[in-house]
Motif scaffolding. Sequence first.
Motif, mmCIF file in Angstrom:
data_model
loop_
_atom_site.group_PDB
_atom_site.id
_atom_site.type_symbol
_atom_site.label_atom_id
_atom_site.label_comp_id
_atom_site.label_asym_id
_atom_site.label_seq_id
_atom_site.Cartn_x
_atom_site.Cartn_y
_atom_site.Cartn_z
ATOM 1 N N LEU A 12 88.597 -44.918 -0.240
ATOM 2 C CA LEU A 12 87.536 -44.696 -1.477
ATOM 3 C C LEU A 12 86.249 -45.004 -1.138
ATOM 4 O O LEU A 12 85.536 -44.637 -1.786
ATOM 5 N N PHE A 13 86.094 -45.719 0.034
ATOM 6 C CA PHE A 13 84.670 -46.140 0.620
ATOM 7 C C PHE A 13 84.289 -45.408 1.795
ATOM 8 O O PHE A 13 83.094 -45.278 1.737
ATOM 9 N N THR A 14 85.336 -44.978 2.557
ATOM 10 C CA THR A 14 84.842 -44.148 3.655
ATOM 11 C C THR A 14 85.102 -42.742 3.811
ATOM 12 O O THR A 14 84.664 -42.012 4.607
ATOM 13 N N GLY A 15 86.052 -42.481 3.055
ATOM 14 C CA GLY A 15 86.467 -40.819 2.873
ATOM 15 C C GLY A 15 87.976 -40.954 3.045
ATOM 16 O O GLY A 15 88.689 -41.758 3.533
ATOM 17 N N ILE A 16 88.386 -39.650 2.285
ATOM 18 C CA ILE A 16 89.746 -39.558 2.119
ATOM 19 C C ILE A 16 90.391 -38.908 3.605
ATOM 20 O O ILE A 16 89.677 -38.217 4.029
ATOM 21 N N THR A 17 91.583 -39.472 3.846
ATOM 22 C CA THR A 17 92.155 -39.082 5.169
ATOM 23 C C THR A 17 93.637 -38.946 4.996
ATOM 24 O O THR A 17 94.251 -38.892 3.598
ATOM 25 N N ASP A 18 94.516 -38.324 5.934
ATOM 26 C CA ASP A 18 96.027 -38.080 5.629
ATOM 27 C C ASP A 18 96.508 -39.397 5.984
ATOM 28 O O ASP A 18 97.784 -39.411 5.757
ATOM 29 N N ASP A 19 95.870 -40.641 6.013
ATOM 30 C CA ASP A 19 96.885 -41.640 6.425
ATOM 31 C C ASP A 19 97.566 -42.265 5.088
ATOM 32 O O ASP A 19 96.985 -42.234 3.941
ATOM 33 N N LYS A 20 98.740 -42.641 5.128
ATOM 34 C CA LYS A 20 99.479 -43.233 4.111
ATOM 35 C C LYS A 20 99.152 -44.556 4.067
ATOM 36 O O LYS A 20 99.183 -45.530 5.229
ATOM 37 N N ALA A 21 99.330 -45.598 2.801
ATOM 38 C CA ALA A 21 99.056 -46.678 2.640
ATOM 39 C C ALA A 21 100.240 -47.244 2.359
ATOM 40 O O ALA A 21 101.160 -46.764 1.614
ATOM 41 N N ASP A 22 100.206 -48.540 2.195
ATOM 42 C CA ASP A 22 101.282 -49.385 1.484
ATOM 43 C C ASP A 22 101.125 -49.594 0.105
ATOM 44 O O ASP A 22 99.799 -49.356 -0.407
ATOM 45 N N VAL A 23 101.991 -49.936 -0.573
ATOM 46 C CA VAL A 23 101.727 -49.765 -2.130
ATOM 47 C C VAL A 23 100.656 -50.899 -2.651
ATOM 48 O O VAL A 23 99.950 -50.571 -3.328
ATOM 49 N N LEU A 24 100.691 -52.028 -1.959
ATOM 50 C CA LEU A 24 99.695 -53.209 -2.198
ATOM 51 C C LEU A 24 98.236 -52.849 -1.688
ATOM 52 O O LEU A 24 97.420 -53.288 -2.204
ATOM 53 N N GLY A 25 98.227 -52.012 -0.732
ATOM 54 C CA GLY A 25 96.979 -51.554 -0.115
ATOM 55 C C GLY A 25 96.423 -50.348 -0.579
ATOM 56 O O GLY A 25 95.571 -49.661 0.120
ATOM 57 N N SER A 26 96.872 -49.769 -1.795
ATOM 58 C CA SER A 26 96.523 -48.573 -2.203
ATOM 59 C C SER A 26 95.902 -48.496 -3.313
ATOM 60 O O SER A 26 95.174 -49.775 -3.589
ATOM 61 N N ILE A 27 95.272 -47.638 -4.126
ATOM 62 C CA ILE A 27 94.777 -47.410 -5.191
ATOM 63 C C ILE A 27 95.557 -48.274 -6.345
ATOM 64 O O ILE A 27 94.618 -48.609 -7.468
ATOM 65 N N LEU A 28 96.713 -48.652 -6.246
ATOM 66 C CA LEU A 28 97.322 -49.564 -7.179
ATOM 67 C C LEU A 28 96.497 -50.907 -7.238
ATOM 68 O O LEU A 28 96.512 -51.315 -8.351
ATOM 69 N N LEU A 29 96.017 -51.439 -6.256
ATOM 70 C CA LEU A 29 95.397 -52.958 -6.460
ATOM 71 C C LEU A 29 94.348 -52.751 -7.406
ATOM 72 O O LEU A 29 94.290 -53.848 -8.121
ATOM 73 N N TYR A 70 97.267 -43.060 -1.180
ATOM 74 C CA TYR A 70 95.917 -43.236 -0.663
ATOM 75 C C TYR A 70 95.444 -44.741 -0.493
ATOM 76 O O TYR A 70 95.533 -45.731 -1.446
ATOM 77 N N PRO A 71 95.122 -45.040 0.622
ATOM 78 C CA PRO A 71 94.485 -46.233 0.997
ATOM 79 C C PRO A 71 93.400 -46.828 0.334
ATOM 80 O O PRO A 71 92.756 -45.805 0.030
ATOM 81 N N ILE A 72 93.150 -47.909 -0.228
ATOM 82 C CA ILE A 72 92.199 -48.482 -0.971
ATOM 83 C C ILE A 72 90.735 -48.254 -0.082
ATOM 84 O O ILE A 72 89.594 -47.964 -0.707
ATOM 85 N N GLY A 73 90.899 -48.222 1.227
ATOM 86 C CA GLY A 73 89.745 -48.164 2.184
ATOM 87 C C GLY A 73 89.112 -46.714 2.060
ATOM 88 O O GLY A 73 88.021 -46.484 2.479
#
Length: 240
Positions: free
Chosen positions: A40-57, A35-38
């Motif tokens: 969480l603010f714009t809405g859930i999409t099917d796009d995949k995110a990098d590890v550092l750019g995900s909810i892990l941050l 899940y991309p960190i963005g």
Amino acid sequence: MIRNVVGSVLALAGATAAVWSPFRAWYDGRHGSDYPIGDLFTGITDDKADVLGSILLPFAFAALVTLLGVVLRSRLLVALAGVVVLGFTVLWMVRVGQAEGSLVVSGNGRGLGDGVANAFGGGVLILLGALVMSGRRRSHRLHPAAPPPTHPTLDGPPPAGAPYGTGDPRGAGGPYGTEDPQGAGDPYGSEDPRGTGAPYATEDPYGTETRSMPYAAPGRFDVPVDPPGDGTGRDDRPPG
């Protein structure tokens, strides 16, 4: 001390669970790191995110704040980390619920996964650790000691170094010196200006005879008298 140790263990365990949670399934088998960190603010999409750019941050940031709070024994920092973990977890659930229409919990891999449970559990453990910790003890500032009194007081002995001393005024601790004021330490000098050491001259200014007699000795201050007459009883002096 024990409370700090127990609270630190709970906080570090919660931070570990929070960082590990994005690598587990969050919803419908999809890992949290996808899940991309963005989103969480714009809405859930099917796009995949990098590890550092995900909810892990945000979870990694919360773990770093937790570690800093444990080192500094700061309950505020530890509690802040717990709020960050729980806040982003709740925000994710809100966005997923909006995208899916509802949240489902199922045992066949559908719905919410164990990653969400790890994130919630980690946030709760961090907050619990902040509550258990006693924090850093406040150091009491020591006020400088008051200087010793320079005058004698009624509730204690005269202070050392007082101008009036602490001993016999005629002895070693007297106010006028370390010797008897009538002895060699006479404040008026060691020798009498008219003698050789006595406060007054050693010789009687009136002579040795008057010291033993209250009146003048015979032979001194004699009053002149008339010479004896011829025995006739007449006065031969001319009439005045």
